[in-house]
Scaffold this motif. Structure first.
Motif, short mmCIF file in Angstrom:
data_model
loop_
_atom_site.label_atom_id
_atom_site.label_comp_id
_atom_site.label_asym_id
_atom_site.label_seq_id
_atom_site.Cartn_x
_atom_site.Cartn_y
_atom_site.Cartn_z
N ASP A 148 0.84 -1.19 0.00
CA ASP A 148 0.00 0.00 0.00
C ASP A 148 0.88 1.24 0.00
O ASP A 148 1.61 1.49 0.96
CB ASP A 148 -0.89 -0.02 1.24
N THR A 151 0.93 3.85 3.01
CA THR A 151 1.41 3.47 4.33
C THR A 151 2.21 4.62 4.96
O THR A 151 3.11 5.16 4.32
CB THR A 151 2.31 2.23 4.22
N SER A 223 -2.78 -7.26 -3.09
CA SER A 223 -2.50 -6.21 -2.12
C SER A 223 -2.00 -6.83 -0.81
O SER A 223 -2.56 -7.82 -0.32
CB SER A 223 -3.76 -5.39 -1.84
N ARG A 225 0.12 -5.87 3.13
CA ARG A 225 0.47 -4.85 4.10
C ARG A 225 1.93 -4.45 3.92
O ARG A 225 2.77 -5.27 3.56
CB ARG A 225 0.24 -5.40 5.51
N SER A 413 -3.47 6.31 -3.06
CA SER A 413 -4.41 5.23 -2.83
C SER A 413 -4.87 4.65 -4.15
O SER A 413 -5.02 5.35 -5.14
CB SER A 413 -5.62 5.74 -2.04
#
Length: 414
Positions: A148, A151, A223, A225, A413
């Motif tokens: 992401d 982050t 996707s 983390r 995003s």
């Protein structure tokens, strides 16, 4: 939520963990993926800390612990390289060992704790599901993690390099990729055994994507983390002065290969015809103008190519000689720019927009220069050879690319 793979399917995949001076973070990574795959292969790349000692103990305990606890655990293999050879060398050693053991897939995860083991388990389940349900004729699939970009703490320099790598691979293959430098992946080992890369360190992972797609592999992103440690806890072995020039050179080489005319075969001509048709697609132009971050960068590059191709034309427009026809230099420049846009999977519509901007910038600069210059410079302008035109069109190209680049980086995003 994807279910955990069955034991018989789990035996088709292993994990490869390249490691260098990662004694503090490696145990947690290994604990997090234990049991998700049949075998964990850790390749120590000549560490100078206590990592080799830990791995000898870890591998020796693996079989006994699994038999004693009667739980689903992974076999443990430690490969200790005598000297540091770079991440690519560690990965190649791990892949060679995995292929020799008969595995079909290999999960790779970095040893620095930057990836969440839960995401690794999800990727294993997704890869096995695709392998089981794909059928015997399905193309191999390269599954890559996509961190992401929103982050907190994500370094801007890393994000910029990520976008540039994604842009290069998109130009080389036509496939929209996201986060090409990410090390959390599932590789089809049949493709690994056939692909030969030039890179020796971190650029290997980006180069592999391009060459795998050229060989017919499918690309899929998932996707994940993004975990960024701060201060002393953050470990990175990427060296900008050493690794960035290699990556830049490799991408230039792959772009050059992608720009070459295709082999004169029927299939190649059909593919080229498809590239030409897609380059005229309004859908592609809209996607590269208004799409996600890599798409916007790609559209900006297409417009920049159009502006660069218009340098000679801009000179002739400013000199007032368009009525007598375009000169050979401007025609060649325009044809080269159009060819690159087609072969780099860009939009000819956006290239046309860039050409118009380049012509307008050159014409305006030429008019201003003629109004302010002496007769000597006016003579050069009349011949259409002044650097004023080239400089104006080049500035327009850089401006178009800079605006789209800034817009792409601000849109973090997905």
């Amino acid at each position: 939520m994807t279910e955990e793979p069955r034991d018989d399917d789990r035996r088709r995949i292993c994990a490869i963990v390249p490691s260098f001076n990662a004694r503090e973070t490696l145990p947690e990574v290994l604990h997090g993926i234990d049991g998700a795959v049949e075998t964990i292969i850790v390749v120590d790349d000549g560490s100078s800390d206590a990592t080799p000692t830990f791995l000898r103990e870890w591998s020796a305990e693996g079989g006994a612990a699994s038999a004693r606890d009667q739980v689903r655990a992974s076999r443990r293999v430690a490969l200790l390289r005598p000297a540091n050879g770079g991440k690519a060398a560690a990965l190649r050693d791990g892949f060679e060992h995995a292929i020799g053991m008969g595995f079909e897939l290999a999960l790779t995860i970095d040893a620095d704790g930057q990836h969440d083991p839960i995401d690794a388990r999800r990727m294993v389940a997704r890869a096995i599901d695709a392998l089981v349900n794909g059928g015997p004729g399905a193309p191999p699939r390269l599954l890559c993690g996509a961190r992401d970009p929103a982050t907190p703490g994500y370094p801007r320099r890393n994000l910029t390099g990520r976008r540039l790598n994604d842009l290069a691979i998109r130009a080389q293959t036509g496939v929209p990729v996201d986060d090409s430098p990410c090390g959390l992946r599932v590789y089809p080992l049949i493709v690994v055994s056939r692909v030969r890369c030039l890179s020796g360190r971190f650029a290997w992972e980006e180069e592999f994507i391009t060459r795998a797609i050229w060989m017919g592999a499918e690309y899929e992103s998932q996707s994940i983390r993004c975990i960024y440690h701060h201060g002393a806890a953050r470990r990175s072995h990427y060296r900008f002065r050493r690794d960035w020039p290699e990556g830049f050179a490799i991408n230039l080489w792959l772009l050059a290969l992608a720009s070459l005319p295709p082999a004169p075969t029927r299939a190649a001509m059909v593919r080229l015809g498809g590239q030409v048709a897609e380059a005229w697609s309004l859908r592609r132009g809209r996607d590269q103008l208004l799409g996600d971050s890599p798409a916007r960068l790609h559209g900006g590059a297409a417009m920049a190519l159009g502006a660069l191709g218009a340098i000679g034309i801009a000179g002739e427009v400013s000199a007032g000689s368009v009525g007598s026809g375009l000169g050979p230099g401007s025609t060649v420049a325009a044809l080269i720019a159009a060819w690159l846009v087609i072969r780099w999977h860009g939009s000819l519509w956006l290239a046309g927009v860039g050409a118009a901007v380049g012509i307008g910038a050159g014409a305006l600069a030429g008019a201003i220069a003629q109004a302010l210059s002496d007769r000597t410079l006016q003579g050069e302008l009349a011949a259409g050879r002044s650097w004023v035109f080239a400089g104006a069109a080049l500035a327009a190209a850089l401006l178009l690319l800079g605006v789209t680049w800034t817009a792409a980086l601000r849109r973090k995003s997905r």
